[in-house]
Write an enzyme that holds these catalytic residues in place. Structure first.
Site, PDB file in Angstrom:
ATOM      1  CB  SER A 206      42.584  47.363  44.387  1.00  0.00           C
ATOM      2  OG  SER A 206      43.983  47.453  44.356  1.00  0.00           O
ATOM      3  CG  HIS A 259      39.965  47.657  40.883  1.00  0.00           C
ATOM      4  ND1 HIS A 259      40.928  48.172  40.035  1.00  0.00           N
ATOM      5  CD2 HIS A 259      40.652  46.957  41.826  1.00  0.00           C
ATOM      6  CE1 HIS A 259      42.126  47.803  40.444  1.00  0.00           C
ATOM      7  NE2 HIS A 259      41.981  47.058  41.528  1.00  0.00           N
TER       8      HIS A 259
END
Length: 278
Positions: A206, A259
């Site tokens: 991610s 992220h």
């Protein structure tokens, strides 16, 4: 050549292109990852094309547009785009990306399969991040390999679809070296951030995906002619998911700091590459 207009859908682009051809306006369709662009062969025909475009956008379902392809008998216009749209799923998957994108896609799938079948525990494996400091630099691969670990089907599907989509764009347009740099830089940065803020028990692509999101969006903003781009609406939606992760209302345990730092890494790399004209 003169660029006239970008359509999001091939059928609209093709209908208008065929109509222009019927009006003796020579044109072609250029395909990018998110749009189909009408390009005029002769700039002197721009006023005619602009007037036709205004009328088309006002009412694209008029019969004269719907019948344009039949009347022109056009089977050769924009062959690359048409073949792209009609190829089978495997060919589309293969043609969209390059060897680096596909290789990492396969590696992640194999590792996930081994985890799913209980071959090893990912968070205690040689692929996991360091569990304590000081770091053993003889095992420096641990700064990167947590990005290859996924813990659920939804987790890996989401990450690999975006990796294939955006990584494929970067590799095809900017080369495998740029994609490799983006992967290594964002994986190390996002993994370090997650470790220092939260702890060692995490994994997933991610952080790299958000780096690709930031890179593609900002590069497209800085260079409007680039095929490396991400629509503003899609960027806002993905940014919203990032915010929701920090609010902690999603039904999943997300590596939020990975992220965020991945996104910042992608934005930074896009800015540097654009400034250096790389």
């Amino acid at each position: 050549m003169t660029r006239l207009h970008r359509f999001e859908h091939l059928r609209l682009a093709q209908a208008f292109s065929d109509y222009l051809t019927g009006q003796k306006v020579k044109n072609s369709i250029e395909h990018s990852e998110f749009s189909y662009e009408i390009v005029l062969d002769d700039e002197r025909q721009l006023p005619i094309a602009e007037q036709a475009l205004t009328e088309f956008l006002a009412n694209p379902t008029q019969s004269k547009y719907l019948s344009a392809s039949w009347e022109s008998g056009n089977t050769n216009s924009a062959p690359e785009q048409l073949s792209y749209a009609n190829t089978d799923l495997f060919s589309n998957f293969k043609q969209h990306a390059g060897i680096l994108t596909h290789s990492l896609f396969i590696v992640c799938c194999v590792i996930y399969g081994l985890i799913a079948f209980g071959v090893f525990n990912p968070l205690n494996s040689f692929l996991a991040f360091y569990q304590q400091q000081p770091f053993d630099y003889l095992q420096s691969w641990r700064f990167i390999t947590p990005a290859l670990l996924h813990f659920s089907l939804l987790h890996i599907v989401f990450n690999l679809l975006w990796w294939w989509q955006l990584g494929g764009i970067v590799e095809k347009q900017h080369g495998k070296q740029r994609l490799l740099l983006l992967f290594l830089f964002s994986a190390i940065a996002s993994n370090l951030a997650q470790f220092f803020v939260v702890g060692p028990y995490f994994g997933g692509l991610s952080g790299v995906v958000y780096a690709l999101i930031g890179y593609c969006w900002l590069f497209g903003q800085l260079d409007k002619s680039s095929r490396v781009q991400l629509p503003n609406g899609m960027f806002v939606i993905l940014l919203g998911w990032l915010v929701l992760g920090f609010i902690d209302i999603l039904p999943a345990n997300l590596a939020n700091y990975a992220h965020l730092v991945g996104l910042l890494a992608g934005l930074l790399l896009a800015l540097v590459c654009h400034k250096l004209k790389l």
